[in-house]
Write a protein that holds these residues in place. Structure first.
Motif, PDB file in Angstrom:
ATOM      1  N   LEU A  20      -6.291   2.740  -5.274  1.00 47.21           N
ATOM      2  CA  LEU A  20      -5.431   3.427  -4.307  1.00 47.21           C
ATOM      3  C   LEU A  20      -4.406   4.296  -5.037  1.00 47.21           C
ATOM      4  CD1 LEU A  20      -4.485   3.916  -1.401  1.00 47.21           C
ATOM      5  CD2 LEU A  20      -3.091   1.843  -1.597  1.00 47.21           C
ATOM      6  N   LEU A  21      -3.848   3.790  -6.121  1.00 44.74           N
ATOM      7  CA  LEU A  21      -2.886   4.587  -6.886  1.00 44.74           C
ATOM      8  C   LEU A  21      -3.559   5.827  -7.468  1.00 44.74           C
ATOM      9  CD1 LEU A  21      -0.040   3.484  -9.151  1.00 44.74           C
ATOM     10  CD2 LEU A  21      -1.673   5.144 -10.037  1.00 44.74           C
ATOM     11  N   GLU A  60       1.616   9.281  -6.145  1.00 39.73           N
ATOM     12  CA  GLU A  60       2.068  10.632  -5.815  1.00 39.73           C
ATOM     13  C   GLU A  60       3.221  11.070  -6.721  1.00 39.73           C
ATOM     14  OE1 GLU A  60       3.107  10.222  -1.743  1.00 39.73           O
ATOM     15  OE2 GLU A  60       1.012  10.090  -1.047  1.00 39.73           O
ATOM     16  N   GLU A 108      -6.218   7.346  -6.366  1.00 42.05           N
ATOM     17  CA  GLU A 108      -6.504   8.258  -5.251  1.00 42.05           C
ATOM     18  C   GLU A 108      -5.250   9.039  -4.857  1.00 42.05           C
ATOM     19  OE1 GLU A 108      -7.254   7.775  -0.488  1.00 42.05           O
ATOM     20  OE2 GLU A 108      -8.328   6.392  -1.813  1.00 42.05           O
ATOM     21  N   ALA A 109      -4.114   8.341  -4.789  1.00 41.19           N
ATOM     22  CA  ALA A 109      -2.863   9.006  -4.417  1.00 41.19           C
ATOM     23  C   ALA A 109      -2.450  10.022  -5.476  1.00 41.19           C
ATOM     24  CB  ALA A 109      -1.761   7.971  -4.210  1.00 41.19           C
ATOM     25  N   TYR A 110      -2.766   9.749  -6.725  1.00 44.77           N
ATOM     26  CA  TYR A 110      -2.484  10.724  -7.792  1.00 44.77           C
ATOM     27  C   TYR A 110      -3.308  11.989  -7.579  1.00 44.77           C
ATOM     28  CZ  TYR A 110      -1.990  12.745 -12.451  1.00 44.77           C
ATOM     29  OH  TYR A 110      -1.717  13.600 -13.504  1.00 44.77           O
ATOM     30  N   ARG A 150       0.900   3.993  -3.117  1.00 42.57           N
ATOM     31  CA  ARG A 150       0.636   5.427  -2.892  1.00 42.57           C
ATOM     32  C   ARG A 150       1.791   6.280  -3.405  1.00 42.57           C
ATOM     33  NH1 ARG A 150      -0.637   3.715   2.371  1.00 42.57           N
ATOM     34  NH2 ARG A 150      -2.888   3.456   2.711  1.00 42.57           N
ATOM     35  N   ALA A 157       0.833  -1.203   0.000  1.00 46.84           N
ATOM     36  CA  ALA A 157       0.000   0.000   0.000  1.00 46.84           C
ATOM     37  C   ALA A 157       0.869   1.256   0.000  1.00 46.84           C
ATOM     38  CB  ALA A 157      -0.933  -0.007   1.208  1.00 46.84           C
ATOM     39  N   THR A 208      -0.137  -2.178 -10.859  1.00 51.17           N
ATOM     40  CA  THR A 208      -0.173  -2.597  -9.463  1.00 51.17           C
ATOM     41  C   THR A 208      -0.554  -4.065  -9.347  1.00 51.17           C
ATOM     42  OG1 THR A 208      -2.491  -1.902  -9.158  1.00 51.17           O
ATOM     43  CG2 THR A 208      -0.781  -0.269  -8.691  1.00 51.17           C
ATOM     44  N   SER A 238      -1.718   2.324 -12.766  1.00 46.01           N
ATOM     45  CA  SER A 238      -2.675   1.630 -11.899  1.00 46.01           C
ATOM     46  C   SER A 238      -2.825   0.168 -12.298  1.00 46.01           C
ATOM     47  CB  SER A 238      -4.027   2.348 -11.921  1.00 46.01           C
ATOM     48  OG  SER A 238      -4.548   2.451 -13.236  1.00 46.01           O
TER      49      SER A 238
END
Length: 241
Positions: free
Chosen positions: A217-218, A114, A220-222, A110, A106, A206, A203
């Protein structure tokens, strides 16, 4: 792509480029290309010529991107009739798929999201001389004798034009010991395109690298909401060629 064994044979050209430094194999791609780390803080990338993306282009793009973003310094680049090579400085850090970070998937995912956003925000579209547009990717595939499905010619409208990494899979983001993104590598396809071309691949990667359930999750982190139309389109385009 995989991590080669310590007993991997070292090509003669790589030995010459090492100039007596000790070599550790760190990466092998699907074409038989190899990357070695030296004990004097360099990476030596060697492999057969690749019609899709070559190391001469990669060196040129790295030198350009380095004006605004953290990418390795190009030290040497060359080729002969059968192979090409690229020597870069090492950046202190580990790939997001290093065993250290595979153990914390995780956090790694992330960081990749980012880091991709940081890259997109840093590189100036107006000054980029290359494209990674849908049209340019179709042209590249045709030069390699690959016919992409005609249905993919109808691309969604561009959400945000950025300078794309061009191969934003998880291994190509480097993290520091705290898990922060610090640099990007493998920039041979860098060029302008819709940001979702990179987000879709990053994404999707992953699942290849840490298993299912991490793609959102990727994204969202972007820092965006999933755009399912663009995700499906750009993943299909990537997988087609």
């Amino acid at each position: 792509m995989s991590i080669p064994s310590a007993s991997t044979a070292v090509p003669e050209r790589v030995r010459v480029l090492a100039r007596g430094a000790s070599l550790t194999p760190v990466w092998e791609n699907g074409l038989g290309g190899l990357t070695f780390r030296t004990d004097d803080a360099r990476y030596i990338k060697w492999g057969p010529h690749d019609l899709e993306a070559n190391m001469r282009d990669e060196a040129e793009r790295m030198r350009w991107a380095r004006q605004w973003a953290a990418v390795p310094e190009v030290l040497e680049q060359g080729q002969d009739a059968a192979h090409e090579w690229l020597v870069t400085s090492a950046i202190p850090g580990r790939s997001a798929v290093d065993p250290r970070w595979i153990a914390e998937p995780a956090a790694a995912v992330r960081a990749v999201g980012e880091g991709l956003r940081m890259l997109h925000d840093a590189l100036p579209v107006e000054e980029c001389p290359w494209e990674w547009s849908v049209a340019s990717r179709f042209a590249n595939a045709e030069r390699r004798g690959i016919r992409l499905p005609d249905v993919l010619r109808e691309a969604p409208g561009i959400d945000r034009l950025v300078v794309c990494h061009g191969d934003a899979c998880m291994p190509n983001t480097l993290l520091d010991e705290a898990g922060h993104p610090i640099a990007h590598v493998d920039l041979a396809a860098l060029g302008t395109g819709d940001r979702w071309a990179d987000i879709a691949v990053a994404s999707m990667s992953t699942e290849w690298n840490v298993g299912p359930g991490f793609d959102d999750l990727l994204i969202e982190a972007y820092g965006v909401e999933p755009d399912h139309e663009r995700l499906v389109y750009y993943r299909d385009l990537w997988n087609a060629g």
